[in-house]
Scaffold this motif. Structure first.
Motif, mmCIF file in Angstrom:
data_model
loop_
_atom_site.group_PDB
_atom_site.id
_atom_site.type_symbol
_atom_site.label_atom_id
_atom_site.label_comp_id
_atom_site.label_asym_id
_atom_site.label_seq_id
_atom_site.Cartn_x
_atom_site.Cartn_y
_atom_site.Cartn_z
ATOM 1 N N CYS A 70 0.823 -1.221 0.000
ATOM 2 C CA CYS A 70 0.000 0.000 0.000
ATOM 3 C C CYS A 70 0.848 1.258 0.000
ATOM 4 O O CYS A 70 0.762 2.104 0.898
ATOM 5 C CB CYS A 70 -0.961 0.016 1.187
ATOM 6 S SG CYS A 70 -2.263 1.286 1.024
ATOM 7 N N PHE A 98 1.703 4.901 -1.635
ATOM 8 C CA PHE A 98 0.977 5.966 -2.335
ATOM 9 C C PHE A 98 1.925 6.619 -3.331
ATOM 10 O O PHE A 98 3.154 6.636 -3.130
ATOM 11 C CB PHE A 98 0.482 7.040 -1.370
ATOM 12 C CG PHE A 98 -0.661 6.605 -0.480
ATOM 13 C CD1 PHE A 98 -1.337 5.408 -0.680
ATOM 14 C CD2 PHE A 98 -1.065 7.419 0.579
ATOM 15 C CE1 PHE A 98 -2.383 5.018 0.131
ATOM 16 C CE2 PHE A 98 -2.117 7.036 1.405
ATOM 17 C CZ PHE A 98 -2.773 5.834 1.183
ATOM 18 N N ALA A 132 0.105 0.061 -10.172
ATOM 19 C CA ALA A 132 -0.674 1.121 -10.819
ATOM 20 C C ALA A 132 -0.068 1.407 -12.190
ATOM 21 O O ALA A 132 1.051 1.924 -12.287
ATOM 22 C CB ALA A 132 -0.688 2.380 -9.961
ATOM 23 N N GLN A 191 -0.902 10.527 -5.365
ATOM 24 C CA GLN A 191 -2.219 9.886 -5.371
ATOM 25 C C GLN A 191 -2.335 8.976 -4.143
ATOM 26 O O GLN A 191 -1.488 8.124 -3.912
ATOM 27 C CB GLN A 191 -2.401 9.055 -6.649
ATOM 28 C CG GLN A 191 -3.796 8.453 -6.798
ATOM 29 C CD GLN A 191 -3.886 7.604 -8.049
ATOM 30 O OE1 GLN A 191 -3.195 6.597 -8.179
ATOM 31 N NE2 GLN A 191 -4.725 8.011 -8.993
ATOM 32 N N SER A 192 -3.372 9.205 -3.329
ATOM 33 C CA SER A 192 -3.574 8.434 -2.094
ATOM 34 C C SER A 192 -4.370 7.169 -2.377
ATOM 35 O O SER A 192 -5.457 6.951 -1.838
ATOM 36 C CB SER A 192 -4.272 9.304 -1.046
ATOM 37 O OG SER A 192 -3.492 10.426 -0.739
ATOM 38 N N THR A 193 -3.836 6.346 -3.260
ATOM 39 C CA THR A 193 -4.448 5.064 -3.602
ATOM 40 C C THR A 193 -3.395 3.978 -3.464
ATOM 41 O O THR A 193 -2.263 4.152 -3.923
ATOM 42 C CB THR A 193 -4.984 5.084 -5.044
ATOM 43 O OG1 THR A 193 -5.924 6.157 -5.182
ATOM 44 C CG2 THR A 193 -5.664 3.768 -5.388
ATOM 45 N N CYS A 194 -3.762 2.884 -2.799
ATOM 46 C CA CYS A 194 -2.785 1.815 -2.570
ATOM 47 C C CYS A 194 -2.305 1.214 -3.883
ATOM 48 O O CYS A 194 -3.097 0.935 -4.787
ATOM 49 C CB CYS A 194 -3.397 0.711 -1.703
ATOM 50 S SG CYS A 194 -3.545 1.150 0.040
ATOM 51 N N ARG A 195 -0.984 1.025 -3.999
ATOM 52 C CA ARG A 195 -0.401 0.264 -5.090
ATOM 53 C C ARG A 195 0.649 -0.671 -4.480
ATOM 54 O O ARG A 195 1.349 -0.321 -3.520
ATOM 55 C CB ARG A 195 0.221 1.145 -6.173
ATOM 56 C CG ARG A 195 1.328 2.032 -5.701
ATOM 57 C CD ARG A 195 0.973 3.498 -5.643
ATOM 58 N NE ARG A 195 0.651 4.068 -6.923
ATOM 59 C CZ ARG A 195 -0.376 4.907 -7.115
ATOM 60 N NH1 ARG A 195 -1.150 5.228 -6.088
ATOM 61 N NH2 ARG A 195 -0.616 5.432 -8.305
#
Length: 664
Positions: free
Chosen positions: A167, A169, A191, A237-241
């Motif tokens: 996770c 960011f 991502a 970007q606050s999205t888990c990768r």
């Protein structure tokens, strides 16, 4: 495969030539061309060919300088790829098992050579080749620097994919441990389109490589790497990768030109541990041979070109790779077989016809000297060393030591410095604090280890000293004044690190007029490092002059109060003066002016008091006299006859009168 039958005869002949006349090489150069495509402008893979044979090359035209391209090979055996630039036999940009990522340095064509292994093996089996632009994702890849840390991992030298974080960011960086110069590393983000930047040493250190995921780089740094995760253009970007790193192998080179042409014996460095010159004019693209290798010894290989990349092979010039990396490169000999050292400008096996001096040194061929005993100056544990004094670092010599490594600084694990015994730090150059140092004597083979770390403290914790004169008691002078001009010796001070100033903080300086009373004079000494000390003494000025007072003359008067013997007497109220100022004039006995004084003498006493409590008195008398005589009344004259008749006289009776006076 009808379209390929016309090539088969040539290919078989070519294959036989390779098998019998060519030694193994990790940078392949095939001569048979098949397949071509224009360079892609996106990160989407483009197929170059679906049926290249191992031993052929394909062409990618229109590559843009500065752009990174990832090549893949599938099908057949191994899929060992070599990418050259400019011509099919041109400069090698990268090589290794699929995938391989390279950066185009000159706009033009790239050439993908297919082989089965690092020995440039061939086969008549279809291989599919693709190419994608890893710096042509959604926008242009950018070298980014993030400040927020998240996730860490250690590279697996066995080649497994290591998850850094599940996770991360975009806008964060991760720490990658276990990096060794010469490694080929693959970084990925789950991502699609993520921009990856790899930096070395610190989170903002030099860029090892950057591009869109998946990113393959040839690492040129030994230590810690930092992988920065971003969307295109260094976006966040606050999205888990999920992020990973994988070791794909080592970048290795194999040159064909030997220089010097004869082998170089390691006998000298084996016996003395001294650095031994191989030659003063190796080119990048040469290799040299080292004999008399001692198993279990460590050899440090250097080049006068600090960025040179070395590949060390064992037994023959094309033998097993022992190690590779940028100089200085340490080789741990695992056998007595000869070593073959290939010199290139970088891990892409660049060449350069410029002289560089190459050396080899056995770093553990001599026993290391003993550690130095405790230093002679400053002594271990010394404290109170003044910041404003020069500090000289001196230590005893060690038998057998040819030089010394000195570690010195404010950290408990001090950094390496260039000091020699007797090095002096000028006054003021060492600020207050604790300093740590370590002396490691070296012989020709290297540095002694395990020496004690010593310390000393630079600090001024001793306050200055200051001496004041004794208390002074001084009457007013001159007598007409109420104060005194007092002269005294100005206090003096001293300090172990240097006196800064001596100043008065309360009272009055010498030579000034002191008022009556007690004046406390406080002086402060301040040393050059801000420590202070104070002393004080008193100056007492006494008012020894009594006030003056003047009374009127004695008064004598007659009673003047009708019907009494008293008198109302008025007189001039006494007056006074004083050099310091008169406080009051009061009557202490007698009657005030205008009072009714009794007959007789009354003493009147008056007192003058000055502002400092001194007193003086005067007196005078008031005498009241009774000036009124008494009054008396007699009866009327009496005429009588003698009684009895026989007598010649008579008894006469009358009232006796009392004299009246003015007394009450």
């Amino acid at each position: 495969m009808p379209k390929r039958l016309h090539q088969l005869g040539f290919f078989l002949t070519f294959t036989l030539l390779l098998l019998f006349s060519r030694q193994a090489s990790s940078q392949c150069n095939n001569t048979s061309s098949f397949g071509s495509v224009a360079a892609p402008t996106t990160s989407t893979p483009v197929t170059i060919t679906t049926c290249a044979f191992g031993g052929e090359y394909s062409t990618v035209t229109g590559c843009v300088a500065g752009s990174s391209y990832t090549f893949t090979g599938t099908g057949g055996t191994g899929n060992y790829l070599t990418i050259r630039q400019g011509t099919s036999g041109g400069t090698v940009l990268g090589f290794g098992f699929s995938p391989v990522t390279v950066t185009c340095t000159v706009s033009g064509s790239l050439f993908l050579h297919f082989n089965t292994n690092a020995a440039c093996g061939t086969e008549s089996v279809c291989h599919t080749g693709t190419v994608s632009c890893t710096s042509c994702g959604s926008g242009t890849a950018t070298a980014c620097t993030n400040s927020s840390s998240f996730g860490s991992a250690t590279i697996d030298p066995g080649g497994s994919v290591v998850t850094i974080s599940s996770c991360s960011f975009a806008g964060e960086y991760s720490t990658i441990n276990g990096a060794v110069s010469g490694q080929i590393l693959k970084f990925t983000s789950s991502a699609a389109g993520d921009n990856i930047t790899i930096r070395s040493g610190t989170p903002s250190g030099p860029v090892v490589g950057f591009g869109f995921t998946p990113l393959t780089v040839t690492n040129n740094f030994t230590g810690t790497l930092y992988a920065h995760w971003n969307t295109a253009g260094c976006g966040s970007q606050s999205t888990c990768r999920t992020t990973t790193v994988q070791y794909l192998g080592v970048a290795t080179c194999q040159n064909t030109s030997q220089f010097p042409s004869s082998a170089v014996s390691l006998a000298t460095t084996n016996s003395t541990g001294a650095a031994q010159t191989v030659t003063s004019c190796n080119f990048a693209g040469d290799y040299y041979q080292l004999t008399n290798v001692v198993s279990g010894k460590s050899y440090t290989l250097t080049s006068s070109v600090a960025t040179d990349f070395l590949t060390v092979r064992v037994g023959t010039a094309g033998g097993t790779i022992l190690t590779s990396g940028t100089v200085p490169l340490v080789v741990n000999a695992t056998s007595a077989s000869d070593l073959f050292v290939h010199i290139n400008t970088n891990s892409s096996c660049g060449t350069q016809s410029t002289c560089r001096t190459t050396t080899v040194q056995c770093t553990n061929c001599l026993s290391t000297p003993a550690c130095a005993t405790a230093p002679t100056s400053p002594a271990n544990g010394a404290t109170g060393i003044c910041p404003n004094t020069a500090v000289t670092l001196s230590w005893p010599s060690v038998s057998g030591a040819t030089s010394y490594d000195v570690y010195f600084g404010t950290a408990a694990s001090p950094p390496l410095v260039t000091n020699t015994s007797g090095t002096t730090y000028a006054a003021g150059s060492l600020t207050a604090g604790t300093y740590f140092w370590q002396i490691r004597p070296k012989n020709a083979s290297g540095t002694a280890a395990g020496c004690t770390v010593w310390s000393f403290t630079v600090s001024d914790v001793t306050p200055p000293s200051i001496t004041c004169p004794a208390n002074i008691s001084n009457p007013n002078s001159p007598s007409t004044a109420c104060n005194a001009v007092v002269t005294y010796s100005t206090p003096n001070g001293s300090d172990n690190c240097g006196l800064g100033s001596v100043s008065i903080t309360g009272g009055q300086v010498s030579g000034t007029t002191f008022p009556v009373g007690v004046t406390t004079n406080t002086w402060r000494a301040t040393d050059v490092n801000g420590n202070t000390a104070t002393c004080s003494f008193t100056v007492t000025v006494t008012d020894a002059t009594l006030p003056s007072i003047s009374c009127p003359a004695n008064i004598t008067t007659n009673s003047n109060v009708p019907g009494t013997c008293n008198a109302v007497v008025s007189y001039t109220t006494p007056t006074g003066s004083d050099n310091c100022g008169l406080s009051s004039i009061t009557q202490t006995s007698g009657l005030p002016s205008g009072g009714t004084f009794p007959s007789g003498t009354t003493t009147n006493v008056w007192r003058a008091t000055d502002v400092n409590g001194n007193t003086s008195s005067c007196s005078f008398t008031v005498t009241v006299n009774d000036a009124t005589p008494p009054t008396i009344s007699c009866p009327s004259s009496i005429s009588t006859t003698n009684n009895p008749a026989t007598a010649c006289s008579a008894v006469v009776t009358y009232t006796t009168q009392r004299a009246l006076t003015t007394a009450a």
